[in-house]
Design an enzyme around this catalytic site. Structure first.
Site, PDB file in Angstrom:
ATOM      1  N   LEU A 126       0.910   3.794   2.193  1.00 34.66           N
ATOM      2  CA  LEU A 126       1.580   4.204   3.429  1.00 34.66           C
ATOM      3  C   LEU A 126       2.939   3.525   3.567  1.00 34.66           C
ATOM      4  O   LEU A 126       3.935   4.148   3.924  1.00 34.66           O
ATOM      5  CB  LEU A 126       0.706   3.865   4.638  1.00 34.66           C
ATOM      6  CG  LEU A 126       1.309   4.321   5.955  1.00 34.66           C
ATOM      7  CD1 LEU A 126       1.097   5.814   6.151  1.00 34.66           C
ATOM      8  CD2 LEU A 126       0.729   3.559   7.125  1.00 34.66           C
ATOM      9  N   HIS A 131      -5.887  14.380  14.894  1.00 29.50           N
ATOM     10  CA  HIS A 131      -4.791  15.358  14.905  1.00 29.50           C
ATOM     11  C   HIS A 131      -5.137  16.680  15.591  1.00 29.50           C
ATOM     12  O   HIS A 131      -4.375  17.181  16.419  1.00 29.50           O
ATOM     13  CB  HIS A 131      -4.338  15.669  13.476  1.00 29.50           C
ATOM     14  CG  HIS A 131      -4.135  14.469  12.609  1.00 29.50           C
ATOM     15  ND1 HIS A 131      -3.545  13.316  13.072  1.00 29.50           N
ATOM     16  CD2 HIS A 131      -4.449  14.231  11.306  1.00 29.50           C
ATOM     17  CE1 HIS A 131      -3.500  12.434  12.088  1.00 29.50           C
ATOM     18  NE2 HIS A 131      -4.042  12.955  11.013  1.00 29.50           N
ATOM     19  N   GLY A 146       0.808  -1.236   0.000  1.00 28.62           N
ATOM     20  CA  GLY A 146       0.000   0.000   0.000  1.00 28.62           C
ATOM     21  C   GLY A 146       0.832   1.273   0.000  1.00 28.62           C
ATOM     22  O   GLY A 146       2.062   1.262   0.102  1.00 28.62           O
ATOM     23  N   ASP A 159      -0.996   8.329  15.717  1.00 29.13           N
ATOM     24  CA  ASP A 159      -1.478   9.619  15.250  1.00 29.13           C
ATOM     25  C   ASP A 159      -0.207  10.316  14.802  1.00 29.13           C
ATOM     26  O   ASP A 159       0.590  10.759  15.641  1.00 29.13           O
ATOM     27  CB  ASP A 159      -2.147  10.406  16.379  1.00 29.13           C
ATOM     28  CG  ASP A 159      -2.704  11.724  15.871  1.00 29.13           C
ATOM     29  OD1 ASP A 159      -1.990  12.418  15.115  1.00 29.13           O
ATOM     30  OD2 ASP A 159      -3.850  12.070  16.228  1.00 29.13           O
ATOM     31  N   HIS A 160       0.019  10.386  13.505  1.00 32.32           N
ATOM     32  CA  HIS A 160       1.354  10.792  13.067  1.00 32.32           C
ATOM     33  C   HIS A 160       1.689  12.242  13.434  1.00 32.32           C
ATOM     34  O   HIS A 160       2.847  12.610  13.474  1.00 32.32           O
ATOM     35  CB  HIS A 160       1.564  10.526  11.572  1.00 32.32           C
ATOM     36  CG  HIS A 160       0.913  11.516  10.662  1.00 32.32           C
ATOM     37  ND1 HIS A 160      -0.426  11.502  10.400  1.00 32.32           N
ATOM     38  CD2 HIS A 160       1.417  12.556   9.959  1.00 32.32           C
ATOM     39  CE1 HIS A 160      -0.706  12.495   9.564  1.00 32.32           C
ATOM     40  NE2 HIS A 160       0.388  13.154   9.274  1.00 32.32           N
ATOM     41  N   ASP A 182     -11.533  12.641   9.639  1.00 33.44           N
ATOM     42  CA  ASP A 182     -10.182  12.442   9.112  1.00 33.44           C
ATOM     43  C   ASP A 182      -9.134  13.249   9.876  1.00 33.44           C
ATOM     44  O   ASP A 182      -8.007  12.800  10.047  1.00 33.44           O
ATOM     45  CB  ASP A 182     -10.177  12.849   7.623  1.00 33.44           C
ATOM     46  CG  ASP A 182      -8.890  12.477   6.905  1.00 33.44           C
ATOM     47  OD1 ASP A 182      -8.469  11.299   7.041  1.00 33.44           O
ATOM     48  OD2 ASP A 182      -8.317  13.329   6.207  1.00 33.44           O
ATOM     49  N   ASP A 189      -3.665 -13.828   3.054  1.00 32.21           N
ATOM     50  CA  ASP A 189      -5.113 -13.604   3.099  1.00 32.21           C
ATOM     51  C   ASP A 189      -5.481 -13.449   4.579  1.00 32.21           C
ATOM     52  O   ASP A 189      -5.386 -14.409   5.345  1.00 32.21           O
ATOM     53  CB  ASP A 189      -5.826 -14.806   2.466  1.00 32.21           C
ATOM     54  CG  ASP A 189      -7.333 -14.701   2.592  1.00 32.21           C
ATOM     55  OD1 ASP A 189      -7.829 -13.780   3.305  1.00 32.21           O
ATOM     56  OD2 ASP A 189      -8.025 -15.541   2.003  1.00 32.21           O
ATOM     57  N   VAL A 190      -5.893 -12.255   4.973  1.00 35.50           N
ATOM     58  CA  VAL A 190      -6.091 -11.978   6.403  1.00 35.50           C
ATOM     59  C   VAL A 190      -7.174 -12.827   7.066  1.00 35.50           C
ATOM     60  O   VAL A 190      -7.234 -12.913   8.287  1.00 35.50           O
ATOM     61  CB  VAL A 190      -6.414 -10.484   6.680  1.00 35.50           C
ATOM     62  CG1 VAL A 190      -5.220  -9.611   6.346  1.00 35.50           C
ATOM     63  CG2 VAL A 190      -7.648 -10.032   5.942  1.00 35.50           C
TER      64      VAL A 190
HETATM   65  C1  BG6 Z   1      -3.938  12.145   7.443  1.00 39.56           C
HETATM   66  C2  BG6 Z   1      -5.230  12.330   6.714  1.00 39.56           C
HETATM   67  O1  BG6 Z   1      -4.165  11.614   8.715  1.00 39.56           O
HETATM   68  O2  BG6 Z   1      -3.272  13.381   7.549  1.00 39.56           O
HETATM   69  C3  BG6 Z   1      -4.988  12.938   5.357  1.00 39.56           C
HETATM   70  O3  BG6 Z   1      -5.885  11.084   6.573  1.00 39.56           O
HETATM   71  C4  BG6 Z   1      -4.184  14.201   5.480  1.00 39.56           C
HETATM   72  O4  BG6 Z   1      -6.225  13.202   4.702  1.00 39.56           O
HETATM   73  C5  BG6 Z   1      -2.932  13.977   6.325  1.00 39.56           C
HETATM   74  O5  BG6 Z   1      -3.807  14.594   4.181  1.00 39.56           O
HETATM   75  C6  BG6 Z   1      -2.227  15.279   6.598  1.00 39.56           C
HETATM   76  O6  BG6 Z   1      -1.000  15.023   7.192  1.00 39.56           O
HETATM   77  P1  BG6 Z   1       0.175  16.076   7.154  1.00 39.56           P
HETATM   78  O7  BG6 Z   1       1.249  15.463   7.974  1.00 39.56           O
HETATM   79  O8  BG6 Z   1       0.553  16.267   5.733  1.00 39.56           O
HETATM   80  O9  BG6 Z   1      -0.393  17.342   7.720  1.00 39.56           O
END
Ligand code: BG6
Length: 486
Positions: free
Chosen positions: A17, A241, A15, A178-179, A236, A86-87
């Site tokens: 990501l 975030h 994928g 949560d990045h 989203d 296959d999950v």
């Molecule tokens: C993700 C969302 O969590 O964060 C996306 O699913 C969004 O839609 C992205 O584009 C934004 O991340 P960043 O780090 O570019 O602000």
């Protein structure tokens, strides 16, 4: 310190990501010596790839990301293995178990396993349980589960998902990503606040008039129309975030810098969020969807299935935290797709002093601002007033700036790099605890429920603008305005 030894199993290895974030981040950890030679990565997905094809893809993805070194790329890629998976099928798991045993013999990973779920959320529960039932959690070392968003679609489904996962994994084994929490300047919020007397003493409703948190994007929905249209900007971005940033801005100082202490302070903030009453939603939240504009097509024209969509691609809100420190201080948040700028920024606006003699008319009055730049610039700027040279006693605004980019430059680690490392050393600080997820959903659900009662008038902002006009009025009626993001 010993380098952590681990096998990372990635579900969804073909994928987007994996390609854009995970492979380059693992590579950077390798390149920077954060992981040594005793690690392996197992990629899983449906496609019938071989180890060789997989390794090629891994190299490609790193070639496409900026920094790399041809020499070690090959030895890095040799740590990657692929299994077509296959999950829902037991035999896939039995096979994986065999592969892990083999790799654990080959590399000294001490039985430490990370299972990283980077795929469609409908399978999160199934995978967690299959891992348990097929004995994949029984290894000589620790096992951890990393889960990408979305964690549920609303509070009810998030609870259900959590219950399913908790049958197989304990809370302390679950790493919900949560990045934003991996971003350098988001992590800096805490330090700026709690390591500086000049801010912390003023950090409350007596001295701060409002706080503005913006995360605007120029990108549209790209290839994710199917996911995005079911989600919308609120699910989203706000549920995770945006509210996480609010929590970090508003929390009380933790008594220690341990994950539990920090999380418990964040949870207290999320618990204190004022739930929006259905009849009040217009006074607190604004939703938007982009129509055609400077940045191209409107949302409804992006894909055939979006033709009649009422999904919001923008949201602005006034978030009130009903506690002693913040009573009366609005936290304004806004986020959206196809906006004028890519910018993640926090503006803390301080109250004016009781008597200010240094300006002639209102337009020359400049409140003190603390701006935390998260992206693309990283740094802080403090807006002050100082005497205008020469001409009597007139104040003019000046800025004190610190830029992080200049110091660390390209070495600033990517969010994912830090989070993956935190996970393999077992530091849960920058992952979201279930309680945080639950309170955030509760807050967001109230808004979404209220919205579902009426049909929105979309589109209401143009691609390339800063969002609908109603978002300006949200602040104007409180006597404020959005501070520009650039
Ligand atoms: C993700 C969302 O969590 O964060 C996306 O699913 C969004 O839609 C992205 O584009 C934004 O991340 P960043 O780090 O570019 O602000």
């Amino acid at each position: 310190v010993d380098k952590p030894n681990v096998v990372i199993v990635i579900f969804g290895a073909t994928g987007d990501l994996s390609k854009r974030k995970l492979f380059p981040s693992i590579y950077r950890l390798y390149q920077n010596g954060k992981i040594g030679e005793d690690f392996a990565v197992v990629g899983l997905a449906r496609r019938p790839w071989t180890n060789d094809i997989f390794r090629e893809k891994v190299c490609e993805s790193i070639n496409e990301s900026q920094a790399h070194n041809e020499d070690d790329l090959e030895s890095f890629a040799a740590h990657f293995y692929y299994q077509s998976f296959d999950v829902t099928d037991n035999s896939s798991y039995t096979h994986l178990d065999g592969l892990l045993d083999q790799l654990e013999g080959q590399y000294q990973t001490n039985g430490n396993r990370v299972f990283y779920l980077a795929m469609a959320p409908e399978y999160f529960g199934t995978i967690a349980n299959q891992l348990e039932q097929n004995g994949l959690k029984e290894s000589a070392g620790w096992t951890r589960l990393v889960i990408e968003k979305p964690f549920g679609h609303d509070l009810a489904s998030a609870k259900e998902l959590n219950n399913q996962i908790r049958l197989a994994f304990n809370e302390d084994q679950i790493y919900r990503i949560d990045h934003y929490l991996g971003k350098e300047m988001v992590q800096n919020i805490e330090v700026i606040r709690f390591a500086n007397g000049i801010f912390e003493h003023l950090w409350n409703n007596r001295f701060i008039s409002n706080i503005q948190v913006t995360s605007s994007e120029k990108l549209g929905v790209e290839e994710r129309a199917r996911y995005y249209d079911r989600s919308g900007a609120t699910r989203d971005m706000v549920q995770n975030h945006m509210l996480q940033m609010v929590a970090l801005l508003a929390m009380e100082p933790p008594i220690k810098l341990t994950p539990d202490e920090i999380r418990s302070e964040k949870v207290k903030v999320l618990r204190a969020l004022r739930l929006v009453e259905p009849t009040e939603v217009e006074n607190y939240f604004v939703r938007g969807q982009y129509g055609p504009g400077r940045l191209g097509k409107g949302y409804r024209e992006e894909a055939p299935e979006l033709k009649d969509s009422t999904t919001e691609t923008y949201v602005a809100g006034k978030v009130m935290i009903d506690n002693y420190r913040w009573a009366g201080v609005p936290f304004y948040i806004r986020t959206g797709k196809k906006m004028k700028e890519k910018s993640i920024k926090i503006v803390v606006e301080f109250r004016d002093i009781p008597m200010n003699l240094y300006y002639k008319d209102e337009s020359e009055r400049h409140p003190n601002l603390l701006v935390i730049n998260i992206q693309p610039d990283e740094g802080i700027t403090l807006h002050l007033n100082a005497k205008k040279a020469g001409v009597g006693s007139i104040a003019q605004p000046i800025e004190l700036s610190y830029t992080n980019n200049g110091v660390d430059g390209i070495n600033t680690p990517e969010a994912y790099e830090k989070l993956i490392y935190d996970c393999i050393i077992g530091d849960t600080t920058n992952f979201t605890h279930w309680d945080e997820v639950a309170y955030s959903w509760k807050f967001v659900d109230a808004v979404l429920d209220a919205w579902s009662e009426t049909e929105p008038l979309f589109p209401n902002y143009t691609a390339g603008s800063m969002g609908p006009e109603a978002a300006d009025r949200l602040l104007e009626k409180d006597g404020f305005h959005w501070w520009p993001v650039t």
